[in-house]
Design an enzyme around this catalytic site. Structure first.
Site, PDB file in Angstrom:
ATOM      1  N   ASN A   2      -3.894  -2.991   7.847  1.00  0.00           N
ATOM      2  CA  ASN A   2      -4.010  -1.902   6.878  1.00  0.00           C
ATOM      3  C   ASN A   2      -4.497  -0.643   7.578  1.00  0.00           C
ATOM      4  O   ASN A   2      -5.261  -0.720   8.549  1.00  0.00           O
ATOM      5  CB  ASN A   2      -5.011  -2.300   5.776  1.00  0.00           C
ATOM      6  CG  ASN A   2      -5.185  -1.227   4.721  1.00  0.00           C
ATOM      7  OD1 ASN A   2      -4.216  -0.727   4.158  1.00  0.00           O
ATOM      8  ND2 ASN A   2      -6.427  -0.844   4.460  1.00  0.00           N
ATOM      9  N   HIS A  33      -6.694   2.708   6.915  1.00  0.00           N
ATOM     10  CA  HIS A  33      -7.644   3.269   5.953  1.00  0.00           C
ATOM     11  C   HIS A  33      -8.062   4.650   6.446  1.00  0.00           C
ATOM     12  O   HIS A  33      -8.383   4.799   7.633  1.00  0.00           O
ATOM     13  CB  HIS A  33      -8.870   2.350   5.786  1.00  0.00           C
ATOM     14  CG  HIS A  33      -9.838   2.866   4.782  1.00  0.00           C
ATOM     15  ND1 HIS A  33      -9.618   2.765   3.417  1.00  0.00           N
ATOM     16  CD2 HIS A  33     -10.999   3.543   4.934  1.00  0.00           C
ATOM     17  CE1 HIS A  33     -10.625   3.342   2.778  1.00  0.00           C
ATOM     18  NE2 HIS A  33     -11.476   3.824   3.668  1.00  0.00           N
ATOM     19  N   ASP A  61     -11.151  -3.663   2.817  1.00  0.00           N
ATOM     20  CA  ASP A  61     -11.417  -2.895   4.050  1.00  0.00           C
ATOM     21  C   ASP A  61     -12.468  -3.583   4.921  1.00  0.00           C
ATOM     22  O   ASP A  61     -13.251  -2.929   5.615  1.00  0.00           O
ATOM     23  CB  ASP A  61     -11.888  -1.471   3.699  1.00  0.00           C
ATOM     24  CG  ASP A  61     -10.901  -0.736   2.807  1.00  0.00           C
ATOM     25  OD1 ASP A  61     -11.347   0.045   1.948  1.00  0.00           O
ATOM     26  OD2 ASP A  61      -9.692  -0.982   2.941  1.00  0.00           O
TER      27      ASP A  61
END
Ligand code: GRF
Length: 202
Positions: free
Chosen positions: A108, A110, A151
């Site tokens: 991911n 972020h 996260d």
């Protein structure tokens, strides 16, 4: 050849950075096999189609309940048997079954330097609003493995970006995307495609 599946929800500028990096050789040994969006109006889907990449929408609105949506999303992923799933501005919480089936194979991007300005509710402009409210002088972006948390997975790459006098959240978001996100995500994919990263979490 690493089979990469990209999940998107919005404009797709991070997806575009990946498409461009494959095209210009900054990413080698990898191929985008599918783009999935939960939002049928996501411009990211147009970007995928424009690049001749298989693009599908799996929207929660099309299913009676969350479980049916989760199963449809898992099927749309499994059909392509990806080696790596990339969350590029994807605003859907991944079902645990997908995280289990693809452990250490989901990354991911972020838009902050984790562990700052991350976790539940920290996505998109909100991240930059909070950074400006806090008065940080440096922010940036992080690429990390995805686990059951928000996260919280192992950090892969980070890059710092300076906050400038008079920045608005929109201006700061654009700078973080241009100077960090669009560089880090392709770089992480290329490193994984060429075995330069091993997840330490087994
Ligand atoms: C942006 O807020 C970006 O910082 C984050 O996801 C959002 C959408 O990005 N990573 P994109 O243009 O759809 O890639």
């Amino acid at each position: 050849m690493l089979k990469v599946l990209v999940c998107v929800s919005g404009g797709g500028t991070n997806l575009q950075a990946i498409i461009d990096a494959v095209a210009d050789g900054k990413i080698t040994n990898a191929q985008i096999v599918r783009v999935i969006s939960n939002n049928r109006n996501a411009y990211a889907l147009e970007r995928a189609k424009g690049a001749g990449i298989d693009a599908v929408c799996v929207s929660p609105k099309d299913y009676d309940d969350r479980e049916k949506f989760n199963m449809a999303l898992l099927q749309a992923i499994n059909e392509k048997e990806p080696d790596l799933i990339v969350l590029a501005g994807f605003l859907v919480v991944l079902p645990e079954q997908i995280i289990h089936e693809y452990r250490n194979r989901i990354i991911n991007i972020h838009p902050s330097l984790i562990p700052s300005f991350c976790g539940k509710g920290f996505y998109g402009l909100k991240v930059h609003e909070e950074a400006l409210k806090k008065g940080v002088k440096v922010t940036g972006a992080t690429v990390h493995f995805v686990d059951e948390g928000t996260d919280t997975g192992q950090i892969i790459l980070q890059k710092a970006v300076y906050v400038e006098e008079g920045d608005t959240p929109e201006v700061l978001q654009k700078r973080v995307m241009e100077q960090a996100e669009w560089e880090l995500l392709p770089k992480a994919i290329d490193m994984i495609a060429n075995n330069k990263i091993t997840s330490v979490i087994n």
